[in-house]
Scaffold this active site. Structure first.
Site, short mmCIF file in Angstrom:
data_model
loop_
_atom_site.label_atom_id
_atom_site.label_comp_id
_atom_site.label_asym_id
_atom_site.label_seq_id
_atom_site.Cartn_x
_atom_site.Cartn_y
_atom_site.Cartn_z
N HIS A 49 0.83 -1.21 0.00
CA HIS A 49 0.00 0.00 0.00
C HIS A 49 0.86 1.25 0.00
CE1 HIS A 49 -3.67 2.30 0.66
NE2 HIS A 49 -3.00 3.03 1.54
N ASN A 109 -2.21 -6.10 7.00
CA ASN A 109 -0.88 -5.51 7.20
C ASN A 109 -0.83 -4.11 6.58
OD1 ASN A 109 1.89 -4.80 6.88
ND2 ASN A 109 2.47 -6.97 7.00
N GLY A 124 1.45 -2.27 5.62
CA GLY A 124 2.41 -2.13 4.53
C GLY A 124 2.10 -3.01 3.35
N GLU A 125 1.06 -3.80 3.42
CA GLU A 125 0.69 -4.67 2.29
C GLU A 125 -0.67 -4.23 1.74
OE1 GLU A 125 1.68 -8.84 3.00
OE2 GLU A 125 3.37 -8.27 4.24
N MET A 126 -1.75 -4.90 2.17
CA MET A 126 -3.06 -4.53 1.62
C MET A 126 -3.74 -3.42 2.45
SD MET A 126 -3.98 -8.43 0.53
CE MET A 126 -5.49 -8.25 -0.43
#
Lengths: 337, 337
Positions: B88, B128, B130-132
């Site tokens: 993201h 997360n 930093g991910e989705m």
């Protein structure tokens, strides 16, 4: 025996009736401002298969993360369903990503029509710093480093040198297959009166009577002209796009945008070049007011929305492409620099 | 006549020979440290189909742009082919995305094994930041707003309430189908001596003789133990991951990582938890030195690489899923705030 003797006559009668019916239906469809989508005929399957892989390959971007399918997601109506797209380094795109579905039916590509053909369009995002952020040279260097691609290009084009013209031609050939026939509305157009409900039909009649078909017509229900956004009253938007004037430099083309197709419009939210209309209901309301000077009642709005949802056709129907792997000679992607 | 009389005997002999041969082959495969991949048996097709859609759906992310398939791209060996992933807001991920192919064969999920099951793993990236960058509550609110999903969950689970446990169970059920049987090496294991070349076979023998199979064994050729990265000499990396110690808090587990599967390793570049080995040749060289204290000659290295490329099996073979559309009730994605 009597039955048997009459059989040829019965067959002849059935055939004439069928012929008569089919003639009527053709006449009927021809009278309508919208025509059915014609299924794609694949002339060069190798080219289409190659183009499909390229369409799905994020290695055509600097980051190795963004493919054509990222913003024209074929699982989601050929769009990203975002107001404006996400590009390289999370760049906020300037305009709503139009659907790639039925884009071969458009008079030109992009909202301002700056690409005349799908092939012209395909090269744009690859080299746009805010989208895939690659260069055509780097794209060709990548493709040339992958034996799987080298072989497929050779097979499709009959030569050893991969060019950006070939790559974009293959992508365009694939995109030309992305038409969506067999919507319920097309079945109705072709004579199946049960394919849409009375409410949907009433919505279509209202759509026509209100003047929507002045712009949204033809087989793509749009896509074939440029029209001013805000005919009766100006359209208020924070979006800085000025439309076709960017191409023609003619003041008369300010805020003229390509009329979007309404095929599969149920899937291609949010709407307008700025993506500011999140729902079909809102889009119909705004279009009525600013283009036609009409304030649709909630019941009228609902009928038109019901009609619009009959325009969803057959979605892409193929296997997930498996991409040929990079090699030791392939320059790795650069997502963070 | 004689021929006919002998036929049953011939059949019996053929059968015994086949039995004998097949016994030999089983014995042969059983003697090897690597066993063939067993094809997936789909027990609940509805659950798998639902999980496939969820795997491809970027609306399970805050931005509406990142799906499971973004980093575990099934067109590219179940990975993103990046050193570390993009999350993201273009967040640079902390570690290389492991392939989802054959992940059901792993002893645990993630490089540090912090998820015991695929179902546990599936919920991680969604929430997360930093991910989705979504939350499980928002994911469920999204799914519950989409009639197409409501219907599929009801059909798969027999109840009206969608939960994150159901969603992750469906994703896991789909992932369990992502095994890759029928590699050339598996064909060789099953007795087809022509399935791999003499060079590839020599590479396999060297792979075994050098001790690689101490860690890279079983049907996934890895994935079943945690091992120290840097046994003979320390592994130099800027990556801050410390391995299994993050889970067990035991000093002995520092730099212990789950041994990655070598299945489809030709497709899952770059290698190691930090993605710093861009080529198989480099990975083999480093592994030889730091794990085994061996400096493979270029010829030895090439043989092992040739063997490793025989581990590419059947890639995912299904139609691109078409996702059910959002509705007026669906909260739109928030890519830029």
């Amino acid at each position: 025996m009597t039955t048997n003797k009459l059989a040829p006559l019965a067959t002849a009668l059935t055939l004439s009736t069928a012929l008569l019916l089919s003639t009527c239906l053709i006449t009927r469809a021809a009278d309508e401002p919208i025509s059915p989508i014609v299924p794609a005929v694949v002339k060069n399957p190798k080219l289409v298969e190659l183009g499909k892989k390229l369409f799905f390959d994020p290695r055509l971007s600097k980051s190795g993360f963004i493919s054509c399918n990222s913003c024209h997601n074929l699982s989601m109506g050929g769009t990203d369903n975002l107001k404006t797209s996400i590009g390289h380094n999370w760049n906020k795109g300037p305009i709503n990503a139009p659907t790639v579905l039925n884009s071969s039916l458009n008079v030109a590509q992009f909202w301002d029509g700056r690409a005349l053909t799908l092939q012209d369009q395909a090269g744009g995002p690859i080299a746009n710093p805010g989208e895939m952020a690659f260069t055509h040279d780097l794209a060709i260097a990548f493709l040339s480093s992958v034996p799987g691609y080298v072989e497929e290009f050779k097979s499709a084009f009959g030569n050893d040198k991969i060019t950006i013209e070939e790559a974009t031609r293959a992508i365009a050939a694939f995109e030309e297959t992305l038409v969506t026939p067999n919507s319920r509305f097309d079945k109705w157009l072709k004579g199946d009166k049960t394919a849409i409900t009375p409410t949907e039909l009433a919505g279509y009649e209202l759509f026509k009577d209100s003047g929507c078909t002045a712009c949204h017509n033809g087989s793509a229900v749009g896509g074939n002209t440029f029209q001013k956004m805000g005919v009766v009253e100006p359209y208020q938007s924070d979006n800085r796009a000025e439309g076709r004037i960017a191409v023609t430099k003619e003041e008369a083309d300010r805020f003229n945008f390509k009329v979007p197709t309404l095929r599969n419009v149920e899937l291609t939210y949010p709407y307008f070049h700025d993506g500011e209309a999140g729902t079909l209901s809102k889009a119909v309301d705004i279009m009525g007011r600013i283009q036609l000077g009409k304030k649709f009642t909630p019941a009228e709005n609902a009928k038109i929305v019901a009609f619009l949802k009959t325009l969803t056709g057959d979605q892409p129907d193929f296997k997930l492409p498996i991409l040929p792997p990079s090699t030791d000679k392939t320059e790795p992607p650069h997502p963070f620099n």
